[in-house]
Scaffold this motif. Structure first.
Motif, PDB file in Angstrom:
ATOM      1  N   SER A 230      -4.843  34.011  10.668  1.00 36.72           N
ATOM      2  CA  SER A 230      -5.552  35.134  10.142  1.00 36.72           C
ATOM      3  C   SER A 230      -5.876  35.252   8.712  1.00 36.72           C
ATOM      4  O   SER A 230      -6.874  35.648   8.331  1.00 36.72           O
ATOM      5  N   LEU A 231      -5.029  34.779   7.923  1.00 31.30           N
ATOM      6  CA  LEU A 231      -5.150  34.418   6.523  1.00 31.30           C
ATOM      7  C   LEU A 231      -6.269  33.509   6.158  1.00 31.30           C
ATOM      8  O   LEU A 231      -7.184  33.984   5.341  1.00 31.30           O
ATOM      9  N   GLN A 232      -6.191  32.318   6.907  1.00 29.55           N
ATOM     10  CA  GLN A 232      -7.329  31.543   6.964  1.00 29.55           C
ATOM     11  C   GLN A 232      -8.682  32.086   7.207  1.00 29.55           C
ATOM     12  O   GLN A 232      -9.783  31.993   6.759  1.00 29.55           O
ATOM     13  N   THR A 275      -7.346  21.386   0.709  1.00 25.93           N
ATOM     14  CA  THR A 275      -5.840  22.144   0.849  1.00 25.93           C
ATOM     15  C   THR A 275      -6.252  22.898   2.443  1.00 25.93           C
ATOM     16  O   THR A 275      -5.257  22.930   3.035  1.00 25.93           O
ATOM     17  N   LYS A 276      -7.611  23.306   2.925  1.00 26.89           N
ATOM     18  CA  LYS A 276      -7.928  23.758   3.981  1.00 26.89           C
ATOM     19  C   LYS A 276      -7.395  22.788   5.265  1.00 26.89           C
ATOM     20  O   LYS A 276      -6.807  22.975   6.225  1.00 26.89           O
ATOM     21  N   LYS A 277      -7.831  21.521   4.772  1.00 23.09           N
ATOM     22  CA  LYS A 277      -7.516  20.485   5.819  1.00 23.09           C
ATOM     23  C   LYS A 277      -6.025  20.103   5.846  1.00 23.09           C
ATOM     24  O   LYS A 277      -5.665  20.076   7.008  1.00 23.09           O
ATOM     25  N   GLU A 278      -5.314  20.249   4.861  1.00 21.20           N
ATOM     26  CA  GLU A 278      -3.761  20.018   4.969  1.00 21.20           C
ATOM     27  C   GLU A 278      -3.315  21.034   5.629  1.00 21.20           C
ATOM     28  O   GLU A 278      -2.479  20.630   6.435  1.00 21.20           O
ATOM     29  N   LEU A 283      -0.688  22.745  10.578  1.00 20.19           N
ATOM     30  CA  LEU A 283      -0.569  23.692  11.745  1.00 20.19           C
ATOM     31  C   LEU A 283      -0.546  23.014  12.798  1.00 20.19           C
ATOM     32  O   LEU A 283       0.066  23.115  13.887  1.00 20.19           O
ATOM     33  N   ALA A 284      -1.291  21.632  13.135  1.00 18.34           N
ATOM     34  CA  ALA A 284      -1.633  21.212  14.119  1.00 18.34           C
ATOM     35  C   ALA A 284       0.075  20.458  14.334  1.00 18.34           C
ATOM     36  O   ALA A 284       0.303  20.124  15.713  1.00 18.34           O
ATOM     37  N   ARG A 285       0.768  20.095  13.374  1.00 18.95           N
ATOM     38  CA  ARG A 285       2.098  19.312  13.670  1.00 18.95           C
ATOM     39  C   ARG A 285       3.073  20.152  14.110  1.00 18.95           C
ATOM     40  O   ARG A 285       4.300  19.944  14.433  1.00 18.95           O
ATOM     41  N   LEU A 286       2.790  21.673  13.864  1.00 25.77           N
ATOM     42  CA  LEU A 286       3.898  22.586  14.374  1.00 25.77           C
ATOM     43  C   LEU A 286       3.895  22.699  15.893  1.00 25.77           C
ATOM     44  O   LEU A 286       2.997  23.026  16.528  1.00 25.77           O
ATOM     45  N   ILE A 325      -1.170  27.566   0.439  1.00 31.24           N
ATOM     46  CA  ILE A 325      -2.545  28.531   0.369  1.00 31.24           C
ATOM     47  C   ILE A 325      -2.412  29.570  -0.764  1.00 31.24           C
ATOM     48  O   ILE A 325      -3.597  29.554  -1.570  1.00 31.24           O
ATOM     49  N   GLU A 326      -1.303  30.160  -0.945  1.00 30.99           N
ATOM     50  CA  GLU A 326      -1.192  31.034  -2.092  1.00 30.99           C
ATOM     51  C   GLU A 326      -1.430  30.319  -3.504  1.00 30.99           C
ATOM     52  O   GLU A 326      -1.937  30.782  -4.455  1.00 30.99           O
ATOM     53  N   SER A 327      -0.590  29.005  -3.846  1.00 33.34           N
ATOM     54  CA  SER A 327      -0.762  28.453  -4.810  1.00 33.34           C
ATOM     55  C   SER A 327      -2.103  27.981  -5.333  1.00 33.34           C
ATOM     56  O   SER A 327      -2.249  27.623  -6.549  1.00 33.34           O
ATOM     57  N   SER A 328      -2.648  27.667  -4.248  1.00 31.79           N
ATOM     58  CA  SER A 328      -4.037  27.085  -4.382  1.00 31.79           C
ATOM     59  C   SER A 328      -5.043  27.991  -4.951  1.00 31.79           C
ATOM     60  O   SER A 328      -6.398  27.608  -5.292  1.00 31.79           O
ATOM     61  N   LEU A 329      -4.657  29.457  -4.796  1.00 28.75           N
ATOM     62  CA  LEU A 329      -5.679  30.439  -4.937  1.00 28.75           C
ATOM     63  C   LEU A 329      -5.957  30.652  -6.496  1.00 28.75           C
ATOM     64  O   LEU A 329      -4.942  30.795  -7.232  1.00 28.75           O
ATOM     65  N   PRO A 330      -6.873  31.033  -7.185  1.00 27.82           N
ATOM     66  CA  PRO A 330      -7.060  31.617  -8.657  1.00 27.82           C
ATOM     67  C   PRO A 330      -6.608  33.160  -8.613  1.00 27.82           C
ATOM     68  O   PRO A 330      -6.770  33.796  -7.483  1.00 27.82           O
ATOM     69  N   SER A 331      -6.078  33.383  -9.575  1.00 26.42           N
ATOM     70  CA  SER A 331      -5.546  34.804  -9.756  1.00 26.42           C
ATOM     71  C   SER A 331      -6.817  35.825  -9.436  1.00 26.42           C
ATOM     72  O   SER A 331      -6.341  36.946  -8.762  1.00 26.42           O
ATOM     73  N   ALA A 332      -7.929  35.659  -9.441  1.00 26.98           N
ATOM     74  CA  ALA A 332      -8.911  36.397  -9.452  1.00 26.98           C
ATOM     75  C   ALA A 332      -9.283  36.690  -7.907  1.00 26.98           C
ATOM     76  O   ALA A 332      -9.828  37.795  -7.399  1.00 26.98           O
TER      77      ALA A 332
END
Length: 411
Positions: A230-232, A275-278, A283-286, A325-332
């Motif tokens: 959902s976040l993606q 990052t999206k690919k990772e 997710l595929a490995r879960l 996901i969160e760490s890759s996002l800019p603060s804006a």
């Protein structure tokens, strides 16, 4: 002695006559050019050559009110030649030139304040040079005052700009030094996180304690996976919105909030696809088994232990996905997402091991350093952009930076 008197009188008469001729010939001629008109007058031939060298005429034909020379140089004091120039001496003021066709036309020319352009009697032009010179001096004093004030205002702008540029350069040097230190600290923090992750993983593998009911773990994993997906989806929608905003925003209107969002978007997109690919690969490995298949696995304690290890690792990987996901996002961008860590499926704080808490603290410390580096790099880029802009030879126009000037031009 009486016999010599007639000869002396004749010589005086000749000299006076020559002086009158010289004045007549040089009327309308600037003093520095008098020699051009007097150089040939005493020659026996009595000839004079036009200043352009095109013709030779009798000396008596100079200023005789008839144009002989193509360049008009033989009539400096009359209006006979349309292409000639008349020199006004304007004693007490500034000398000037007027067109020859304005000489003796019955109109007092403004440029000739001494009235020397009108001697035919058609007009009486008084000498106004003293009055004109006084007005001119007053105007020049006012102009000089304006220029002095303008020069002082410009120097003030230059001084302020130099101070600002110096501050930028000093801040740039501080940022570059701080970034070098923080990048080294980031490497240390990342090494610490990697070491703790290995320790936590080792503890999970060696632990033989039974986990809480596996169905509850699977439910957490399913919820985690749905939350990540959902976040993606929301993140993809936000990326699309930012892309349209960058493409369609008004480039002539410098909204700093929009500019900051676009800068953050550009920085985010440099790593977003990777990052999206990772995330998708993780997710595929879960591997989440169905609850129906788990009923038969309760017969073996060993299988439960192994399953616990898999679920623990998957839970850890899922939590890592959200952090990635969160760490890759800019603060804006983070502030626009409905991202709440408290809603992400985590273990009860009472069951989290000391090493896991230490690992979380280490990750947070690493993320804080990364955020500081990002902010410093953004500020450094802004300073470099400002230093590379052309604000004038002495940065005198720096005062107008980010200043919007509006003027209603009507239609």
């Amino acid at each position: 002695m009486l016999l010599k008197a007639p000869f002396i009188l004749a010589a005086v008469t000749l000299v006076l006559g020559s002086e009158d001729i010289f004045q007549a010939v040089t009327r309308g001629v600037a003093p520095e050019q008098h020699s051009l008109y007097a150089s040939n007058k005493f020659k026996s031939s009595g000839q004079w050559t036009c200043l352009d060298g095109s013709k030779t005429i009798p000396y008596a034909a100079v200023n005789d009110d008839y144009c002989d020379c193509p360049d008009g140089s033989d009539e400096p004091g009359t209006s006979a030649c349309p292409n000639g120039r008349f020199y006004c001496e304007n004693k007490g003021h500034i000398p000037a030139y007027i067109k020859s066709w304005s000489v003796n036309d019955g109109v007092c020319d403004e440029a000739c304040c001494d009235g020397s352009d009108e001697t035919s009697g058609l007009a009486v032009c008084p000498d106004r040079c003293a009055e004109v010179a006084a007005v001119y001096a007053k105007e020049q004093a006012a102009l000089h005052l304006i220029q002095s004030e303008g020069a002082a205002a410009k120097q003030k702008l230059i001084d302020e700009a130099e101070k600002t540029v110096t501050e930028w350069q000093e801040e740039k040097a501080r940022l570059e030094d701080a970034l070098a230190i923080k990048r080294a600290e980031l490497m240390r923090r990342q090494s610490e996180v990697d070491s703790l992750e290995k320790e936590v993983k080792g503890v999970r593998k060696t632990s033989k304690k039974k986990c809480p009911p596996c169905n509850s773990r699977r439910t957490d994993l399913v919820t985690l996976r749905d939350h990540v997906e959902s976040l993606q989806s929301e993140l993809d929608e936000l990326v699309s919105i930012l892309s349209v905003m960058k493409r369609d925003h008004n480039h002539n209107f410098h909204d700093m909030a929009v500019k900051a969002a676009i800068v953050g978007y550009d920085e985010f997109m440099t790593t977003y696809e990777d990052t999206k690919k990772e995330v998708n690969d993780d997710l595929a490995r879960l591997d989440i088994p169905d609850s129906d298949d788990d009923a038969s696995s309760d017969d073996s304690e060993t299988e439960e232990d192994e399953e616990e290890e898999v679920i623990d690792e998957e839970s850890g990987e899922g939590q890592a996905l959200l952090e990635k996901i969160e760490s890759s996002l800019p603060s804006a961008v983070k502030s626009w997402l409905p991202f709440n860590k408290e809603k992400s499926p985590t273990k009860d704080a009472g069951t989290i091991s000391k090493k896991q808490m230490t690992l979380q603290a280490a990750r947070q410390a690493r993320n804080d350093v990364e955020e500081e580096i990002r902010q410093d790099e953004q500020r450094l880029n802004t300073i470099n952009d400002d230093l590379n802009k052309d604000y004038g030879a002495q940065h005198e126009w720096l005062k107008l930076k980010d200043v919007c000037i509006e003027k209603d031009a009507g239609e």
